[in-house]
Design a protein around this motif. Structure first.
Motif, PDB file in Angstrom:
ATOM      1  N   GLY A  85      -6.227  94.204  91.624  1.00  0.00           N
ATOM      2  CA  GLY A  85      -5.726  93.083  90.844  1.00  0.00           C
ATOM      3  C   GLY A  85      -6.212  91.752  91.343  1.00  0.00           C
ATOM      4  O   GLY A  85      -5.627  90.710  91.015  1.00  0.00           O
ATOM      5  N   GLY A  86      -7.296  91.733  92.154  1.00  0.00           N
ATOM      6  CA  GLY A  86      -7.774  90.506  92.758  1.00  0.00           C
ATOM      7  C   GLY A  86      -8.787  89.768  91.918  1.00  0.00           C
ATOM      8  O   GLY A  86      -9.208  90.226  90.853  1.00  0.00           O
ATOM      9  N   ILE A  87      -9.190  88.603  92.411  1.00  0.00           N
ATOM     10  CA  ILE A  87     -10.158  87.738  91.737  1.00  0.00           C
ATOM     11  C   ILE A  87     -11.510  87.835  92.445  1.00  0.00           C
ATOM     12  O   ILE A  87     -11.585  88.314  93.576  1.00  0.00           O
ATOM     13  CB  ILE A  87      -9.671  86.275  91.721  1.00  0.00           C
ATOM     14  N   PRO A  88     -12.600  87.361  91.821  1.00  0.00           N
ATOM     15  CA  PRO A  88     -13.919  87.382  92.466  1.00  0.00           C
ATOM     16  C   PRO A  88     -13.956  86.465  93.684  1.00  0.00           C
ATOM     17  O   PRO A  88     -13.369  85.388  93.701  1.00  0.00           O
ATOM     18  CB  PRO A  88     -14.862  86.867  91.371  1.00  0.00           C
ATOM     19  N   MET A  89     -14.689  86.913  94.707  1.00  0.00           N
ATOM     20  CA  MET A  89     -14.737  86.197  95.984  1.00  0.00           C
ATOM     21  C   MET A  89     -16.155  86.175  96.534  1.00  0.00           C
ATOM     22  O   MET A  89     -17.006  86.970  96.116  1.00  0.00           O
ATOM     23  CB  MET A  89     -13.806  86.869  97.000  1.00  0.00           C
ATOM     24  N   CYS A  90     -16.383  85.279  97.479  1.00  0.00           N
ATOM     25  CA  CYS A  90     -17.702  85.156  98.105  1.00  0.00           C
ATOM     26  C   CYS A  90     -17.529  84.638  99.526  1.00  0.00           C
ATOM     27  O   CYS A  90     -16.430  84.283  99.947  1.00  0.00           O
ATOM     28  CB  CYS A  90     -18.590  84.188  97.317  1.00  0.00           C
ATOM     29  N   HIS A  91     -18.629  84.587 100.267  1.00  0.00           N
ATOM     30  CA  HIS A  91     -18.666  83.842 101.520  1.00  0.00           C
ATOM     31  C   HIS A  91     -19.035  82.397 101.191  1.00  0.00           C
ATOM     32  O   HIS A  91     -19.316  82.064 100.034  1.00  0.00           O
ATOM     33  CB  HIS A  91     -19.673  84.462 102.481  1.00  0.00           C
ATOM     34  N   GLY A  92     -19.082  81.523 102.204  1.00  0.00           N
ATOM     35  CA  GLY A  92     -19.436  80.132 101.925  1.00  0.00           C
ATOM     36  C   GLY A  92     -19.652  79.333 103.194  1.00  0.00           C
ATOM     37  O   GLY A  92     -18.898  79.481 104.164  1.00  0.00           O
ATOM     38  N   CYS A  93     -20.692  78.494 103.177  1.00  0.00           N
ATOM     39  CA  CYS A  93     -20.991  77.719 104.397  1.00  0.00           C
ATOM     40  C   CYS A  93     -19.939  76.645 104.644  1.00  0.00           C
ATOM     41  O   CYS A  93     -19.674  76.277 105.795  1.00  0.00           O
ATOM     42  CB  CYS A  93     -22.391  77.117 104.316  1.00  0.00           C
TER      43      CYS A  93
END
Length: 383
Positions: A260-268
């Protein structure tokens, strides 16, 4: 040394754990309020992704909501179900790019000078967001944010009183005694488990065009290439590969919708924020993820009250410090007018142009390869 052996859970890691909250919390709140997605699933999936990232890398490797997608959804142009489907799609795409070797080829083509410009552009964007958050509280907000920034800078290297603990602790006390309605919190307390998303497979074309395609350039430039470069800048003895970053990006998004989660990423930017507040290991990310797990599992019924209560000036102060770390990376740019000019152009294009990060990357590469004969030797491609 295995990543797990590098983890620490001391006061510095606890202080650094709040290094990305100024970015994450407003985006998650906006998505939840705009879509009606189940808060339990969103918080629990987000918390588990943080914990997995900290354990895997042994570094304060952040996990953040996908910003371009979040903006579209908060603006009401796409639904929560389409957002989760788009996360699944971009996860598969990033995994394919990582394991095909295309990410490594891109890194060899994109000059370090351009990556510095992208990092600076994100720093400027974060500073703008910080000022917007601070302005919500009027004159008191500006005073509180100024004091918070002063404390964060003053205690940035203090061994016994990390500045972030002081600032976040003061913000939490302010919220607890002056802003939280504890009756609402108590009624919203209770164990809740996440439920898998019901993905609208028949809407894949809308998800692709509205959400995936606008996100790809930001992810390639900031979430993958600039993050890998920032790890090299801040943790030169603990390198990570583009394939590794792209791989975890992909796997997280392939799993998130089923919780049930949302899209995610890494990030500087998040990495810089953790570092600025004192984090040096993945313990900070594990602590941060555990907080989201607790909120999602036990307090998701009162999430609006929790989100409303935390003081915006504290979030703004943390973002300003995070922005400062990214902007200071411009010190690594060769000190010539041409090199600094190219980095500045890239940064401004990233902030102000449509599809800014993609446009900035393209403009920067064109300028670099057109003028490279006049640039000093260190300003060469990142690979």
């Amino acid at each position: 040394m295995p990543a797990l052996k590098r983890l620490r859970f001391d006061r510095h890691e606890f202080a650094g754990a709040f290094g990305d909250i100024g970015t994450d919390l407003p985006l998650i709140a906006g998505i939840l309020l705009a879509t009606g997605l189940d808060p339990a699933g969103v918080f629990i999936a987000f918390g588990l992704a943080q914990i997995a990232s900290g354990l895997l890398y042994g570094l304060p490797m952040p996990v953040q909501p996908l910003k371009a997608m979040a903006v579209v959804v908060i603006a009401g142009q796409a639904s929560g179900a389409q957002l989760q489907l788009a996360g699944l799609m971009i996860g598969a795409l990033m995994l394919a790019l990582a394991h095909s070797g295309l990410l490594d080829r891109l890194q060899r083509l994109i000059p370090v000078l351009v990556v510095r410009g992208i990092q600076a552009g994100l720093g400027i964007a974060l500073a703008r967001t910080a000022l917007g958050l601070t302005g919500r509280e009027g004159n008191l907000g500006w005073i509180a944010a100024g004091a918070a920034v002063a404390v964060l800078v003053w205690l940035r290297s203090h061994q016994h009183f990390p500045g972030a603990l002081v600032v976040v602790g003061a913000g939490a006390l302010w919220a607890a005694f002056a802003r939280i309605d504890w009756n609402v919190i108590s009624h919203g307390f209770g164990l809740v488990l996440p439920t898998p998303a019901a993905l609208p497979w028949d809407q894949w074309a809308a998800a692709l065009t509205l959400l995936v395609l606008p996100q790809v350039p930001l992810s390639l430039s900031n979430s993958v290439i600039a993050t890998q470069r920032t790890v090299a800048d801040l943790f030169p003895d603990r390198p990570v590969t583009l394939r590794g970053i792209g791989g975890t990006y992909g796997v997280i998004n392939l799993l998130s919708p089923w919780l049930g989660g949302i899209p995610m990423c890494h990030g500087c930017g998040g990495l810089a924020g953790y570092y600025a507040l004192g984090a040096r290991t993945g313990g900070s990310v594990v602590i941060y993820g555990a907080l989201y797990l607790v909120v999602g599992a036990l307090f998701s019924g009162a999430f609006q009250e929790v989100l409303r209560a935390f003081p915006a000036p504290v979030l703004g102060a943390i973002l300003l410090v995070e922005a400062g770390v990214l902007l200071l990376l411009l010190r690594e740019v060769p000190r010539t007018p041409l090199a600094l000019g190219i980095a500045a152009v890239v940064a401004l294009v990233c902030v102000f142009a449509p599809q800014g990060y993609l446009t900035g990357m393209i403009v920067g590469c064109i300028l670099f390869y057109s003028l490279r004969r006049w640039l000093p030797a260190p300003a060469r491609p990142a690979g």
